[in-house]
Scaffold this motif. Sequence first.
Motif, PDB file in Angstrom:
ATOM      1  N   UNK A 129       3.870 -27.740 -58.111  1.00 13.64           N
ATOM      2  CA  UNK A 129       2.656 -28.435 -57.703  1.00 13.64           C
ATOM      3  C   UNK A 129       2.336 -29.549 -58.684  1.00 13.64           C
ATOM      4  N   UNK A 130       1.416 -30.396 -58.285  1.00 16.35           N
ATOM      5  CA  UNK A 130       0.989 -31.519 -59.107  1.00 16.35           C
ATOM      6  C   UNK A 130      -0.445 -31.275 -59.547  1.00 16.35           C
ATOM      7  N   UNK A 131      -0.760 -31.488 -60.825  1.00 20.51           N
ATOM      8  CA  UNK A 131      -2.134 -31.280 -61.291  1.00 20.51           C
ATOM      9  C   UNK A 131      -3.121 -32.185 -60.567  1.00 20.51           C
ATOM     10  N   UNK A 132      -4.358 -31.782 -60.554  1.00 21.30           N
ATOM     11  CA  UNK A 132      -5.428 -32.595 -59.985  1.00 21.30           C
ATOM     12  C   UNK A 132      -5.547 -33.887 -60.792  1.00 21.30           C
ATOM     13  N   UNK A 133      -6.053 -34.935 -60.183  1.00 19.99           N
ATOM     14  CA  UNK A 133      -6.195 -36.209 -60.901  1.00 19.99           C
ATOM     15  C   UNK A 133      -7.026 -36.047 -62.172  1.00 19.99           C
ATOM     16  N   UNK A 134      -6.517 -36.606 -63.270  1.00 17.35           N
ATOM     17  CA  UNK A 134      -7.213 -36.560 -64.539  1.00 17.35           C
ATOM     18  C   UNK A 134      -6.996 -35.285 -65.335  1.00 17.35           C
ATOM     19  N   UNK A 135      -6.162 -34.370 -64.841  1.00 14.55           N
ATOM     20  CA  UNK A 135      -5.910 -33.110 -65.546  1.00 14.55           C
ATOM     21  C   UNK A 135      -4.423 -32.951 -65.777  1.00 14.55           C
ATOM     22  N   UNK A 136      -4.049 -32.106 -66.738  1.00 12.49           N
ATOM     23  CA  UNK A 136      -2.648 -31.884 -67.067  1.00 12.49           C
ATOM     24  C   UNK A 136      -2.330 -30.400 -67.050  1.00 12.49           C
ATOM     25  N   UNK A 137      -1.093 -30.093 -66.673  1.00 10.11           N
ATOM     26  CA  UNK A 137      -0.607 -28.716 -66.733  1.00 10.11           C
ATOM     27  C   UNK A 137      -0.289 -28.362 -68.176  1.00 10.11           C
ATOM     28  N   UNK A 138      -0.281 -27.068 -68.460  1.00  9.33           N
ATOM     29  CA  UNK A 138       0.146 -26.610 -69.776  1.00  9.33           C
ATOM     30  C   UNK A 138       1.654 -26.759 -69.905  1.00  9.33           C
ATOM     31  N   UNK A 139       2.158 -27.067 -71.081  1.00  9.23           N
ATOM     32  CA  UNK A 139       3.616 -27.095 -71.254  1.00  9.23           C
ATOM     33  C   UNK A 139       4.147 -25.660 -71.226  1.00  9.23           C
ATOM     34  N   UNK A 140       5.186 -25.419 -70.421  1.00 10.61           N
ATOM     35  CA  UNK A 140       5.731 -24.071 -70.276  1.00 10.61           C
ATOM     36  C   UNK A 140       6.339 -23.546 -71.564  1.00 10.61           C
ATOM     37  N   UNK A 141       6.963 -24.386 -72.326  1.00 12.09           N
ATOM     38  CA  UNK A 141       7.635 -23.931 -73.535  1.00 12.09           C
ATOM     39  C   UNK A 141       8.937 -23.226 -73.191  1.00 12.09           C
ATOM     40  N   UNK A 142       9.551 -22.664 -74.205  1.00  9.61           N
ATOM     41  CA  UNK A 142      10.837 -21.994 -73.982  1.00  9.61           C
ATOM     42  C   UNK A 142      10.594 -20.560 -73.502  1.00  9.61           C
ATOM     43  N   UNK A 143      11.564 -19.980 -72.777  1.00  8.45           N
ATOM     44  CA  UNK A 143      11.401 -18.608 -72.304  1.00  8.45           C
ATOM     45  C   UNK A 143      11.225 -17.620 -73.457  1.00  8.45           C
ATOM     46  N   UNK A 144      10.600 -16.498 -73.167  1.00  9.75           N
ATOM     47  CA  UNK A 144      10.289 -15.505 -74.195  1.00  9.75           C
ATOM     48  C   UNK A 144      11.545 -15.010 -74.898  1.00  9.75           C
ATOM     49  N   UNK A 145      12.609 -14.759 -74.161  1.00  6.13           N
ATOM     50  CA  UNK A 145      13.822 -14.209 -74.785  1.00  6.13           C
ATOM     51  C   UNK A 145      14.510 -15.198 -75.724  1.00  6.13           C
ATOM     52  N   UNK A 146      14.088 -16.465 -75.706  1.00  9.37           N
ATOM     53  CA  UNK A 146      14.657 -17.456 -76.624  1.00  9.37           C
ATOM     54  C   UNK A 146      13.705 -17.785 -77.772  1.00  9.37           C
ATOM     55  N   UNK A 147      12.622 -17.038 -77.890  1.00 11.26           N
ATOM     56  CA  UNK A 147      11.664 -17.228 -78.979  1.00 11.26           C
ATOM     57  C   UNK A 147      11.953 -16.189 -80.070  1.00 11.26           C
ATOM     58  N   UNK A 148      12.328 -16.610 -81.262  1.00  6.33           N
ATOM     59  CA  UNK A 148      12.676 -15.644 -82.314  1.00  6.33           C
ATOM     60  C   UNK A 148      11.554 -14.664 -82.642  1.00  6.33           C
ATOM     61  N   UNK A 149      10.326 -15.108 -82.594  1.00 10.75           N
ATOM     62  CA  UNK A 149       9.199 -14.249 -82.955  1.00 10.75           C
ATOM     63  C   UNK A 149       9.069 -13.053 -82.001  1.00 10.75           C
ATOM     64  N   UNK A 150       9.584 -13.162 -80.795  1.00 11.33           N
ATOM     65  CA  UNK A 150       9.514 -12.055 -79.839  1.00 11.33           C
ATOM     66  C   UNK A 150      10.373 -10.874 -80.285  1.00 11.33           C
ATOM     67  N   UNK A 151      11.368 -11.118 -81.116  1.00 10.20           N
ATOM     68  CA  UNK A 151      12.261 -10.053 -81.549  1.00 10.20           C
ATOM     69  C   UNK A 151      11.704  -9.230 -82.709  1.00 10.20           C
ATOM     70  N   UNK A 152      10.520  -9.568 -83.188  1.00 12.01           N
ATOM     71  CA  UNK A 152       9.844  -8.742 -84.188  1.00 12.01           C
ATOM     72  C   UNK A 152       9.595  -7.348 -83.610  1.00 12.01           C
ATOM     73  N   UNK A 153       9.458  -7.238 -82.302  1.00 14.78           N
ATOM     74  CA  UNK A 153       9.222  -5.948 -81.646  1.00 14.78           C
ATOM     75  C   UNK A 153      10.365  -4.975 -81.871  1.00 14.78           C
TER      76      UNK A 153
END
Length: 172
Positions: A129-153
């Motif tokens: 989808x496209x954001x409403x005029x004058x607004x922006x979507x959040x940046x998705x970022x990288x997937x959870x399994x590619x985030x090193x901090x997730x492996x602290x679990x």
Amino acid sequence: MTTPPYNSQPLTPHTAPQGLVATYPAGSPQSPYGYGQPGQAPMPGCRVCGAHPAANVTIRAHQGLLIVMRWEKLDGPFCRTCGRAVVRQMTTRTFLLGWWSPLSLVAVSPFTLLWNLVAHRKISKLPASTPAPGRQSLPEGIPVHRRPVAYVALIPVAWAVWAITGLITHAG
């Protein structure tokens, strides 16, 4: 002396001439602001960017603090892009901080991750989808399994496996 009413004609609802009003199927992505046919309730847009369509989901995070626990939740609706960004952020936070109490390790954090997985699947089924005029979507970022901090679990999970294995071998 009585004054006559300004307009003695009965009031009628205003209707636009045919051809000047665009009608869309209810919930259609082309429908401005989520409105469908007259008389139908508006479909809510994304709470972050206002995009349509949006899914009404709740995304959760959990933090275990030895003997105390803390829950976070963010209620939708979210579009696909913003929903994925929030799920990734809250899930990563749960992987990092959600395992540091015994009850969190065994029950609460795993259920929080399952709830987020259900929300992620519902959001992923939405079309782009496209954001409403004058607004922006959040940046998705990288997937959870590619985030090193997730492996602290893995640290508390490895400790739990070690403790259970030790109990089983000493009991038998």
